[in-house]
Design a protein around this motif. Sequence first.
Motif, short mmCIF file in Angstrom:
data_model
loop_
_atom_site.label_atom_id
_atom_site.label_comp_id
_atom_site.label_asym_id
_atom_site.label_seq_id
_atom_site.Cartn_x
_atom_site.Cartn_y
_atom_site.Cartn_z
N PRO A 216 -50.58 15.13 23.25
CA PRO A 216 -51.60 13.95 23.49
C PRO A 216 -51.03 12.86 24.06
O PRO A 216 -49.93 12.23 23.52
N GLU A 217 -51.72 12.21 24.98
CA GLU A 217 -51.16 10.86 25.54
C GLU A 217 -50.89 9.67 24.80
O GLU A 217 -50.10 8.87 24.92
N HIS A 218 -51.87 9.87 23.71
CA HIS A 218 -51.74 8.30 22.74
C HIS A 218 -50.77 8.69 21.64
O HIS A 218 -50.58 7.83 20.91
N TRP A 219 -50.26 9.66 21.59
CA TRP A 219 -49.11 9.84 20.55
C TRP A 219 -47.77 8.93 20.76
O TRP A 219 -47.31 8.88 22.06
N ASP A 220 -47.23 8.17 19.69
CA ASP A 220 -45.97 7.41 19.95
C ASP A 220 -44.91 8.41 20.49
O ASP A 220 -45.03 9.53 19.68
N THR A 221 -43.91 7.98 21.24
CA THR A 221 -42.86 8.64 21.72
C THR A 221 -42.07 9.32 20.52
O THR A 221 -41.83 10.48 20.49
N LYS A 222 -41.66 8.31 19.57
CA LYS A 222 -40.92 9.05 18.34
C LYS A 222 -41.70 10.21 17.73
O LYS A 222 -41.14 11.11 17.34
N TYR A 223 -43.04 9.81 17.41
CA TYR A 223 -43.79 10.95 16.66
C TYR A 223 -44.00 11.99 17.41
O TYR A 223 -43.72 13.16 16.84
N ALA A 224 -44.11 12.25 18.81
CA ALA A 224 -44.16 13.17 19.54
C ALA A 224 -43.17 13.78 19.74
O ALA A 224 -43.08 15.32 19.54
N VAL A 225 -41.92 13.24 19.83
CA VAL A 225 -40.68 14.17 19.86
C VAL A 225 -40.11 14.77 18.56
O VAL A 225 -39.97 15.78 18.51
N HIS A 226 -40.56 14.24 17.62
CA HIS A 226 -40.37 14.81 16.40
C HIS A 226 -41.29 16.06 15.89
O HIS A 226 -40.74 17.07 15.38
N ARG A 227 -42.49 15.90 16.07
CA ARG A 227 -43.34 17.02 16.22
C ARG A 227 -43.01 17.94 17.01
O ARG A 227 -43.04 19.20 16.46
N VAL A 228 -42.53 18.07 18.06
CA VAL A 228 -42.20 19.06 19.11
C VAL A 228 -40.91 19.59 18.50
O VAL A 228 -40.79 20.71 18.48
N LEU A 229 -39.80 18.88 18.13
CA LEU A 229 -38.64 19.35 17.53
C LEU A 229 -38.88 20.04 16.19
O LEU A 229 -38.08 20.93 16.25
N ARG A 230 -39.64 19.74 15.35
CA ARG A 230 -40.02 20.41 14.19
C ARG A 230 -40.44 21.59 14.27
O ARG A 230 -40.11 22.58 13.73
N ALA A 231 -41.32 21.97 15.05
CA ALA A 231 -41.88 23.01 15.54
C ALA A 231 -40.87 24.09 16.24
O ALA A 231 -40.91 25.08 15.85
N LEU A 232 -40.07 23.40 17.04
CA LEU A 232 -39.17 24.15 17.93
C LEU A 232 -38.09 24.62 16.83
O LEU A 232 -37.70 25.84 16.82
N ASN A 233 -37.80 23.85 15.78
CA ASN A 233 -36.67 24.13 14.83
C ASN A 233 -37.30 25.27 13.93
O ASN A 233 -36.47 26.28 13.73
N MET A 234 -38.31 25.19 13.58
CA MET A 234 -39.08 26.17 12.86
C MET A 234 -39.02 27.69 13.29
O MET A 234 -38.72 28.47 12.77
N TRP A 235 -39.47 27.46 14.54
CA TRP A 235 -39.48 28.63 15.45
C TRP A 235 -37.83 29.69 15.57
O TRP A 235 -37.82 30.60 15.29
N GLY B 161 -25.89 36.96 15.80
CA GLY B 161 -26.11 35.90 16.54
C GLY B 161 -27.24 35.09 15.90
O GLY B 161 -27.86 35.29 15.00
N SER B 162 -27.58 33.87 16.69
CA SER B 162 -28.63 33.13 15.96
C SER B 162 -29.30 32.17 17.08
O SER B 162 -28.34 31.87 18.16
N TYR B 163 -30.34 31.51 17.23
CA TYR B 163 -30.73 30.64 17.87
C TYR B 163 -30.68 29.17 17.45
O TYR B 163 -31.52 28.21 17.31
N VAL B 164 -29.31 29.06 17.11
CA VAL B 164 -29.00 27.63 16.66
C VAL B 164 -28.26 26.85 17.82
O VAL B 164 -27.41 27.56 18.52
N SER B 165 -28.52 25.66 18.16
CA SER B 165 -27.83 25.16 19.35
C SER B 165 -27.92 23.43 18.91
O SER B 165 -28.76 23.00 18.18
N ALA B 166 -26.86 22.71 19.32
CA ALA B 166 -27.03 21.46 19.25
C ALA B 166 -27.75 20.85 20.47
O ALA B 166 -27.88 21.33 21.37
N ASN C 208 -35.38 22.57 7.62
CA ASN C 208 -35.64 21.04 7.80
C ASN C 208 -34.62 20.48 8.73
O ASN C 208 -33.28 20.94 9.03
N LEU C 209 -35.15 19.88 9.87
CA LEU C 209 -34.18 19.20 11.02
C LEU C 209 -34.12 17.79 10.59
O LEU C 209 -35.05 17.16 10.56
#
Length: 606
Positions: free
Chosen positions: A100-119, A130-135, A190-191
């Motif tokens: 969403p456009e009104h999301w703060d940058t820090k919150y938006a990135v954290h939400r995306v990275l947490r979801a991506l990390n869980m997947w 192997g694994s889906y681990v990456s820096a 947890n990331l």
Amino acid sequence: MPPTFCASKTGACLSIICSLMLHGDVSLAHQLILSSGQAFVAAMPRHHRSFMAVQCPQVLPEPQYGGCAVIADSPSRNAIARQAADLAVRGFIDDYYSTPEHWDTKYAVHRVLRALNMWCYSQSRFIRGGSYVSAFSTMIFKRDMAHLFHAGDTRVYRIRGAECDQLTRDHITELGGYRYPSRALGMDVNLDIEYMRLPVKPGDIFLFTTQAVNGTLTPSDYVQVISQHAIDLDEACQQLCHRASEQASERGYGDDSFCFQLVRVDQIEATSDEQQQTASLLDGEPPVPPELRVGDELDGYLIEEVTQRTEKVRIYRVLDPDSGRRFVLKTISPQLSRRSPFLKHFVHQRELIERVRSPFINRVANPPRPRNYYYYLLNYIEGDLLPDWLRAHPNVSYEHRLDLARQMCKAVSTLTHNNVIHQRLRPESFLIDAHGQIMLVDFSACEDRELASKQELLSLTCDIGLTPFNAPEYALNGEVGRRSDQFSLAALIYWLLSYRWTGREPHGEMPYDVPLDSIRSEAARAQMTYIPLRERVPSVSPALDDALQRALSPRRGLRFRRLSEFLVALRPEQRHLQPKARSGSRWWPVAVGVLIVVWLITWWSR
């Protein structure tokens, strides 16, 4: 017209331009121009473990997202490694520009990275070898600021003139002479994300690379090569790859993959002096509306009542003539200091409210038309604030007040489940509607528990002002969190259940003789003694009084670990009644005895 973005790639340079068009004329007052270059070398290109990208959408309604540079590198050497880095980069870019456009940058990135990390973490459990681990490292460019997010051993450098500073640190652990990542995307459920916010200037160059360059190139090499090929960033990246490969061969490191990505800030968004005071702090939002009076109009809304006018906020009851609906319009005070921590908090206050869904919490209303000023709308609810309602109903029963307490707990519990801490629970925070249901309507000090630091939480609460219901740790500059809200909620329930007539007007009691907002030392906290609620309200059960005493402990660590444990004590008491004895049940032993005697006589007569 709203701001429009365009992206064009000419040769080896990617230019990302944001321009604002007004009434058909192009204004360069709002413009962000970035240039980028990329290069990689690998012994087996099909099995390289790194992935990088620079992205900016071509069309946007508002400059909310900015430019984005990403790099990912997998520590594994298998077929999944390339997929892991590729998925991290592509998944992040797609999801970030869909927030969403009104999301703060820090919150938006954290939400995306947490979801991506869980997947990634969940998928790695089903893969052998192997694994889906990456820096992972990404930088978001917005206006004159850069937001850096980092986890792992990828590296980001800033080159300004002849200076080269490493902005990230390697999240690694050394065991037996080997380096292992201690933090990465997909490694754990947890990331832990390292975050940095820094100002940028025209001419700043940011270098993104991986841990493979460790021991090959030095910061002076970066400065020398980039300065020689400053016009063509792709060529600069190619020269960095070539020199890194030569150094690796000379030092016997063997063939390895090297990748370099350069992003140069050619121009930042310029604003007028008036816009710099508001829009820069509001991160691209419209200006703050002026003072409004009853009868004025704002974006087509008619001001019916000035509900609240403080030094920080303005709250109005407004009417939309088109739909006939009433809303609560909340905005910032025009006189608010631009250095106030509340200003930054207000920007993402709306997003915090939208995250929670509960019948006991007021919701943000979707505006029926575009905004020309910065504010947000809440649903208007007919009713009275809790103190006003209690004054109008002083003789409300104890059971009714206990039911209101349970509703308040459900509202706070919803905030807790969404990682939101309220920090300002008090009687004026709740409203009772026409149907007798309680509603949380005040969000002036809400914050994200995971994203906000301890100092940000304390400074925000102190800037707004402490209340008699705040936990002692706020006044003592201690650790605050969910248990702090638990204390405030318990104090509010204590006040509600003890509300009664004393003298000329009714009022509620507090659990301590010492005002909670006057605690200024550890000695004063040690002298706090709980006053049992049963001494003031005999109908209170011992279990509820004990639960209140624990939740109101001056020591944060002695309170309930979870709010659900406190909610158990507020449940309606189950009265276990003994079952009624059946009619004539006391004669059954006599009847059994008679039957036995008859049976014995019959048996003996045989």
